[in-house]
Enzyme design. Structure first.
Site, mmCIF file in Angstrom:
data_model
loop_
_atom_site.group_PDB
_atom_site.id
_atom_site.type_symbol
_atom_site.label_atom_id
_atom_site.label_comp_id
_atom_site.label_asym_id
_atom_site.label_seq_id
_atom_site.Cartn_x
_atom_site.Cartn_y
_atom_site.Cartn_z
ATOM 1 N N TYR A 8 0.846 -1.191 0.000
ATOM 2 C CA TYR A 8 0.000 0.000 0.000
ATOM 3 C C TYR A 8 0.881 1.240 0.000
ATOM 4 O O TYR A 8 2.077 1.188 0.308
ATOM 5 C CB TYR A 8 -0.979 0.011 1.189
ATOM 6 C CG TYR A 8 -0.360 0.279 2.541
ATOM 7 C CD1 TYR A 8 -0.227 1.570 3.032
ATOM 8 C CD2 TYR A 8 0.089 -0.765 3.339
ATOM 9 C CE1 TYR A 8 0.333 1.819 4.277
ATOM 10 C CE2 TYR A 8 0.640 -0.532 4.586
ATOM 11 C CZ TYR A 8 0.758 0.766 5.049
ATOM 12 O OH TYR A 8 1.316 0.998 6.283
ATOM 13 N N CYS A 9 0.272 2.373 -0.380
ATOM 14 C CA CYS A 9 0.978 3.658 -0.390
ATOM 15 C C CYS A 9 -0.030 4.764 -0.094
ATOM 16 O O CYS A 9 -1.011 4.533 0.612
ATOM 17 C CB CYS A 9 1.692 3.863 -1.725
ATOM 18 S SG CYS A 9 0.597 3.924 -3.149
ATOM 19 N N ARG A 10 0.164 5.941 -0.650
ATOM 20 C CA ARG A 10 -0.759 7.049 -0.391
ATOM 21 C C ARG A 10 -1.994 6.973 -1.278
ATOM 22 O O ARG A 10 -3.111 7.201 -0.831
ATOM 23 C CB ARG A 10 -0.051 8.391 -0.581
ATOM 24 C CG ARG A 10 -0.900 9.596 -0.190
ATOM 25 C CD ARG A 10 -0.142 10.905 -0.248
ATOM 26 N NE ARG A 10 0.435 11.183 -1.541
ATOM 27 C CZ ARG A 10 -0.213 11.733 -2.575
ATOM 28 N NH1 ARG A 10 -1.474 12.063 -2.463
ATOM 29 N NH2 ARG A 10 0.413 11.952 -3.711
#
Length: 110
Positions: free
Chosen positions: A69-71
């Site tokens: 996951y990231c932003r």
């Protein structure tokens, strides 16, 4: 000889099933600053710009399930492509921190 072959087959099946049922490794591919602000419990920080160079030391077994996951999901998508090119077989992009938190039913922490 059939007994030995059967034992090897059973062992191989158990090993495959064990890796298939293993808990996924959760990787946050954001920057160290973003991770320090908020991240999911149990997530390992491995920024997208370093993942291709460092993943094999962290996860030598390419059948290990990996969740990213990231932003926004963009860096996680790029990291997913890199890992798949390196031969990792079970890589998923959970999208943003918020989407991952919802899917995994976790609360982000500082």
């Amino acid at each position: 000889m059939k007994s030995l072959a059967r034992s090897v087959l059973v062992l191989a099946s158990c090993l495959w099933l064990g890796s298939a049922l293993a808990d996924p490794l959760l990787i946050d591919v954001r920057s160290p600053q973003e991770y320090a602000e908020r991240h999911l419990p149990g997530a390992i920080l491995l920024p997208a710009d370093r993942i291709g160079n460092e993943i094999q030391q962290l996860v030598p077994d390419k059948s290990t399930p990996i969740q990213l996951y990231c932003r926004t999901g963009n860096r996680a998508g790029e990291a997913q492509r890199q890992l798949q090119q390196l031969g990792y077989q079970q890589v998923s992009n959970l999208g943003s921190l918020e989407q991952a938190a919802t899917v995994l039913q976790l609360t982000p922490q500082p």
